[in-house]
Design a protein around this motif. Structure first.
Motif, PDB file in Angstrom:
ATOM      1  N   LYS A  51       0.812  -1.214   0.000  1.00 13.82           N
ATOM      2  CA  LYS A  51       0.000   0.000   0.000  1.00 13.82           C
ATOM      3  C   LYS A  51       0.848   1.267   0.000  1.00 13.82           C
ATOM      4  O   LYS A  51       0.398   2.329   0.381  1.00 13.82           O
ATOM      5  CB  LYS A  51      -0.920   0.019   1.225  1.00 13.82           C
ATOM      6  N   GLY A  52       2.106   1.113  -0.367  1.00 15.10           N
ATOM      7  CA  GLY A  52       3.015   2.253  -0.384  1.00 15.10           C
ATOM      8  C   GLY A  52       3.747   2.461   0.913  1.00 15.10           C
ATOM      9  O   GLY A  52       4.561   3.381   1.024  1.00 15.10           O
ATOM     10  N   GLY A  53       3.473   1.643   1.926  1.00 14.89           N
ATOM     11  CA  GLY A  53       4.138   1.771   3.209  1.00 14.89           C
ATOM     12  C   GLY A  53       5.174   0.685   3.415  1.00 14.89           C
ATOM     13  O   GLY A  53       5.534  -0.056   2.496  1.00 14.89           O
ATOM     14  N   ILE A  54       5.655   0.603   4.655  1.00 15.45           N
ATOM     15  CA  ILE A  54       6.693  -0.356   5.016  1.00 15.45           C
ATOM     16  C   ILE A  54       6.134  -1.335   6.026  1.00 15.45           C
ATOM     17  O   ILE A  54       5.462  -0.934   6.984  1.00 15.45           O
ATOM     18  CB  ILE A  54       7.933   0.360   5.585  1.00 15.45           C
ATOM     19  N   SER A  55       6.428  -2.604   5.817  1.00 22.91           N
ATOM     20  CA  SER A  55       6.038  -3.651   6.760  1.00 22.91           C
ATOM     21  C   SER A  55       7.251  -4.018   7.601  1.00 22.91           C
ATOM     22  O   SER A  55       8.285  -4.434   7.068  1.00 22.91           O
ATOM     23  CB  SER A  55       5.519  -4.874   6.000  1.00 22.91           C
ATOM     24  N   TYR A  56       7.108  -3.843   8.927  1.00 23.79           N
ATOM     25  CA  TYR A  56       8.222  -4.113   9.831  1.00 23.79           C
ATOM     26  C   TYR A  56       8.221  -5.546  10.340  1.00 23.79           C
ATOM     27  O   TYR A  56       9.256  -6.026  10.823  1.00 23.79           O
ATOM     28  CB  TYR A  56       8.178  -3.164  11.029  1.00 23.79           C
ATOM     29  N   PHE A  57       7.084  -6.226  10.278  1.00 27.18           N
ATOM     30  CA  PHE A  57       6.966  -7.582  10.788  1.00 27.18           C
ATOM     31  C   PHE A  57       6.420  -8.480   9.687  1.00 27.18           C
ATOM     32  O   PHE A  57       5.445  -8.120   9.022  1.00 27.18           O
ATOM     33  CB  PHE A  57       6.046  -7.640  12.016  1.00 27.18           C
ATOM     34  N   ALA A  58       7.054  -9.641   9.517  1.00 23.67           N
ATOM     35  CA  ALA A  58       6.602 -10.612   8.519  1.00 23.67           C
ATOM     36  C   ALA A  58       5.610 -11.568   9.163  1.00 23.67           C
ATOM     37  O   ALA A  58       5.839 -12.067  10.268  1.00 23.67           O
ATOM     38  CB  ALA A  58       7.796 -11.386   7.962  1.00 23.67           C
ATOM     39  N   GLY A  59       4.507 -11.833   8.485  1.00 24.64           N
ATOM     40  CA  GLY A  59       3.518 -12.753   9.018  1.00 24.64           C
ATOM     41  C   GLY A  59       3.987 -14.195   8.956  1.00 24.64           C
ATOM     42  O   GLY A  59       4.705 -14.591   8.036  1.00 24.64           O
ATOM     43  N   GLY A  60       3.577 -14.990   9.943  1.00 25.71           N
ATOM     44  CA  GLY A  60       3.972 -16.397   9.976  1.00 25.71           C
ATOM     45  C   GLY A  60       5.266 -16.596  10.745  1.00 25.71           C
ATOM     46  O   GLY A  60       6.027 -15.657  10.991  1.00 25.71           O
ATOM     47  N   PHE A  61       5.505 -17.857  11.119  1.00 26.30           N
ATOM     48  CA  PHE A  61       6.679 -18.188  11.921  1.00 26.30           C
ATOM     49  C   PHE A  61       7.877 -18.620  11.077  1.00 26.30           C
ATOM     50  O   PHE A  61       8.957 -18.830  11.619  1.00 26.30           O
ATOM     51  CB  PHE A  61       6.334 -19.313  12.907  1.00 26.30           C
ATOM     52  N   SER A  62       7.699 -18.762   9.767  1.00 20.20           N
ATOM     53  CA  SER A  62       8.791 -19.235   8.915  1.00 20.20           C
ATOM     54  C   SER A  62       9.540 -18.111   8.227  1.00 20.20           C
ATOM     55  O   SER A  62      10.428 -18.378   7.412  1.00 20.20           O
ATOM     56  CB  SER A  62       8.238 -20.194   7.856  1.00 20.20           C
ATOM     57  N   SER A  63       9.216 -16.863   8.519  1.00 18.47           N
ATOM     58  CA  SER A  63       9.902 -15.734   7.900  1.00 18.47           C
ATOM     59  C   SER A  63       9.932 -14.559   8.865  1.00 18.47           C
ATOM     60  O   SER A  63       9.092 -14.460   9.775  1.00 18.47           O
ATOM     61  CB  SER A  63       9.206 -15.323   6.590  1.00 18.47           C
ATOM     62  N   GLN A  64      10.901 -13.681   8.670  1.00 20.56           N
ATOM     63  CA  GLN A  64      11.015 -12.473   9.485  1.00 20.56           C
ATOM     64  C   GLN A  64      11.905 -11.481   8.754  1.00 20.56           C
ATOM     65  O   GLN A  64      12.575 -11.829   7.787  1.00 20.56           O
ATOM     66  CB  GLN A  64      11.591 -12.794  10.859  1.00 20.56           C
ATOM     67  N   PHE A  65      11.924 -10.236   9.229  1.00 20.89           N
ATOM     68  CA  PHE A  65      12.739  -9.176   8.654  1.00 20.89           C
ATOM     69  C   PHE A  65      13.878  -8.829   9.609  1.00 20.89           C
ATOM     70  O   PHE A  65      13.832  -9.134  10.805  1.00 20.89           O
ATOM     71  CB  PHE A  65      11.897  -7.928   8.367  1.00 20.89           C
ATOM     72  N   GLY A  66      14.897  -8.171   9.055  1.00 20.53           N
ATOM     73  CA  GLY A  66      16.024  -7.781   9.887  1.00 20.53           C
ATOM     74  C   GLY A  66      15.638  -6.767  10.956  1.00 20.53           C
ATOM     75  O   GLY A  66      16.046  -6.865  12.114  1.00 20.53           O
ATOM     76  N   LEU A  67      14.841  -5.774  10.577  1.00 19.01           N
ATOM     77  CA  LEU A  67      14.402  -4.770  11.549  1.00 19.01           C
ATOM     78  C   LEU A  67      13.499  -5.398  12.607  1.00 19.01           C
ATOM     79  O   LEU A  67      13.519  -4.980  13.773  1.00 19.01           O
ATOM     80  CB  LEU A  67      13.680  -3.637  10.829  1.00 19.01           C
ATOM     81  N   GLU A  68      12.716  -6.380  12.220  1.00 22.72           N
ATOM     82  CA  GLU A  68      11.862  -7.079  13.170  1.00 22.72           C
ATOM     83  C   GLU A  68      12.698  -7.711  14.290  1.00 22.72           C
ATOM     84  O   GLU A  68      12.330  -7.649  15.473  1.00 22.72           O
ATOM     85  CB  GLU A  68      11.076  -8.163  12.433  1.00 22.72           C
ATOM     86  N   THR A  69      13.822  -8.287  13.933  1.00 21.63           N
ATOM     87  CA  THR A  69      14.715  -8.888  14.929  1.00 21.63           C
ATOM     88  C   THR A  69      15.211  -7.842  15.921  1.00 21.63           C
ATOM     89  O   THR A  69      15.262  -8.089  17.133  1.00 21.63           O
ATOM     90  CB  THR A  69      15.908  -9.553  14.220  1.00 21.63           C
ATOM     91  N   GLN A  70      15.578  -6.684  15.417  1.00 22.96           N
ATOM     92  CA  GLN A  70      16.078  -5.624  16.295  1.00 22.96           C
ATOM     93  C   GLN A  70      14.981  -5.105  17.220  1.00 22.96           C
ATOM     94  O   GLN A  70      15.234  -4.823  18.397  1.00 22.96           O
ATOM     95  CB  GLN A  70      16.655  -4.495  15.445  1.00 22.96           C
ATOM     96  N   ILE A  71      13.761  -4.979  16.714  1.00 26.88           N
ATOM     97  CA  ILE A  71      12.654  -4.503  17.556  1.00 26.88           C
ATOM     98  C   ILE A  71      12.350  -5.512  18.659  1.00 26.88           C
ATOM     99  O   ILE A  71      12.157  -5.145  19.828  1.00 26.88           O
ATOM    100  CB  ILE A  71      11.409  -4.244  16.683  1.00 26.88           C
ATOM    101  N   VAL A  72      12.308  -6.793  18.301  1.00 27.68           N
ATOM    102  CA  VAL A  72      12.038  -7.833  19.295  1.00 27.68           C
ATOM    103  C   VAL A  72      13.150  -7.875  20.339  1.00 27.68           C
ATOM    104  O   VAL A  72      12.889  -8.013  21.544  1.00 27.68           O
ATOM    105  CB  VAL A  72      11.867  -9.192  18.596  1.00 27.68           C
ATOM    106  N   ALA A  73      14.402  -7.737  19.905  1.00 29.74           N
ATOM    107  CA  ALA A  73      15.512  -7.726  20.858  1.00 29.74           C
ATOM    108  C   ALA A  73      15.401  -6.533  21.805  1.00 29.74           C
ATOM    109  O   ALA A  73      15.679  -6.649  23.007  1.00 29.74           O
ATOM    110  CB  ALA A  73      16.839  -7.688  20.100  1.00 29.74           C
ATOM    111  N   ALA A  74      14.988  -5.377  21.277  1.00 28.30           N
ATOM    112  CA  ALA A  74      14.815  -4.194  22.135  1.00 28.30           C
ATOM    113  C   ALA A  74      13.690  -4.419  23.143  1.00 28.30           C
ATOM    114  O   ALA A  74      13.814  -4.032  24.324  1.00 28.30           O
ATOM    115  CB  ALA A  74      14.527  -2.972  21.267  1.00 28.30           C
ATOM    116  N   MET A  75      12.595  -5.049  22.722  1.00 25.67           N
ATOM    117  CA  MET A  75      11.504  -5.340  23.663  1.00 25.67           C
ATOM    118  C   MET A  75      11.960  -6.285  24.764  1.00 25.67           C
ATOM    119  O   MET A  75      11.688  -6.069  25.952  1.00 25.67           O
ATOM    120  CB  MET A  75      10.323  -5.941  22.903  1.00 25.67           C
ATOM    121  N   TYR A  76      12.655  -7.333  24.395  1.00 26.28           N
ATOM    122  CA  TYR A  76      13.183  -8.261  25.388  1.00 26.28           C
ATOM    123  C   TYR A  76      14.146  -7.559  26.341  1.00 26.28           C
ATOM    124  O   TYR A  76      14.163  -7.822  27.548  1.00 26.28           O
ATOM    125  CB  TYR A  76      13.893  -9.426  24.699  1.00 26.28           C
TER     126      TYR A  76
END
Length: 327
Positions: free
Chosen positions: A243-268
């Motif tokens: 939709k012209g935007g950015i997706s920070y999280f990939a749906g499903g457990f078999s894929s993910q994005f690099g930024l998603e990893t950093q966000i999850v690490a920051a939350m932890y």
């Protein structure tokens, strides 16, 4: 029958002469090679050395050493090739094994390169004998494969030995590297001196439990958030949402994005520090009012961050039915 016998007797001197010439050719080249690493060849000497008949084996390296040819592999392998030739000449000074080593540079053997239709270098050819006890009927050269990068002298020497007649072969004489011994000794002495001088300052740091706890926590957060998964799968950093935007999280457990990893690490990390603060820092506060405020603050941080974590989990697993306000 008498005519055939007469022809046979007439040809015997020429056969003996050919054998003598082949033997004399080997002796000539062997005398020249004893005082060098490998024979330096040109078009004419290469043709003469590899011509038929041969009662000896020939190992020739066709290379291009000049910088204008841009053959880095040639320059990297040349010291190892010189070591092979020097070791063989040192161990077989009398030429009893009847093996010659030669080097043909492109600058001296353009005609040979063109005749063999060679487009790359280096090329290592082993010519087996065509006369004598160990003669082979075909006489075609055997080619060594350089596709795996610059090999060591021991690797090439083993390949050459496998294609020569059975029997003892001269060992590889690798010169003693005095410079390396001096460098290693200097480094070890310097390290010992540095440790003896800096130990009063380094030991308190190394023995600090808080430092090791922080390092362990960082490693745990790094790997539980999916850092190794990113390196194995080579995942993208972010992705478009269509939709012209950015997706920070990939749906499903078999894929993910690099930024998603950093966000999850920051939350932890925030959840970990909130837990540590509530367990260790807050009970040590002497002022009851500040202690109460700290409990509410860190408790609110933990609640909010856990709520955000559950919302991220719902993105990964669309069928998860629970949520926690405010996210």
């Amino acid at each position: 029958m008498k005519i055939l016998a007469a022809l046979t007797l007439a040809l015997l001197p020429f056969t003996a002469l050919a054998g003598k010439n082949a033997g004399g050719k080997f002796e000539n080249y062997h005398t020249r090679s004893v005082s060098s690493t490998a024979l330096k060849l040109d078009d004419s000497s290469y043709e003469d050395l590899t011509s038929l008949p041969r009662d000896y084996s020939v190992v020739v390296l066709l290379t291009a050493l000049e910088a204008r040819f841009g053959c880095q592999l040639c320059r990297d392998f040349q010291p190892e090739w010189d070591l092979i030739g020097k070791s063989w000449n040192r161990g077989d000074r009398r030429g009893e094994l009847r093996v010659l080593y030669g080097t043909l540079d492109f600058a001296d053997g353009k005609g040979t390169f063109q005749k063999l239709t060679l487009q790359t270098a280096p090329v290592l050819l082993l010519f087996p004998p065509t006369a004598g006890i160990n003669a082979r009927t075909e006489g075609h050269p055997i080619r060594y494969d350089f596709n795996m990068g610059p090999p060591s002298a021991e690797q090439v020497y083993g390949w050459i030995a496998r294609h020569l007649p059975d029997g003892p072969k001269p060992p590889i004489y690798r010169p003693f590297n005095f410079l390396r011994i001096v460098a290693v000794t200097t480094f070890v002495l310097g390290a010992i001196t540095f440790l003896s001088v800096a130990s009063p300052y380094l030991l308190p740091v190394i023995q600090n439990r808080n430092m090791w706890a922080a390092i362990s926590l960082i490693i745990i957060l790094l790997f539980t958030s999916g850092h190794m998964f990113n390196h194995i799968r080579k995942v993208p950093y972010v992705s478009g949402n269509g939709k012209g935007g950015i997706s920070y999280f990939a749906g499903g457990f078999s894929s993910q994005f690099g930024l998603e990893t950093q966000i999850v690490a920051a939350m932890y990390g925030v959840l970990s520090f909130a837990t540590i603060a509530l367990a260790l820092k807050v009970p040590r506060m002497a002022d009851p009012r500040k202690q109460q405020v700290a409990v509410f603050v860190w408790g609110g941080v933990m609640f909010s961050m856990y709520s955000f974590l559950i919302s991220v989990f719902r993105i990964k697993n669309g069928g998860y039915p629970f949520h926690l306000p405010p996210f």
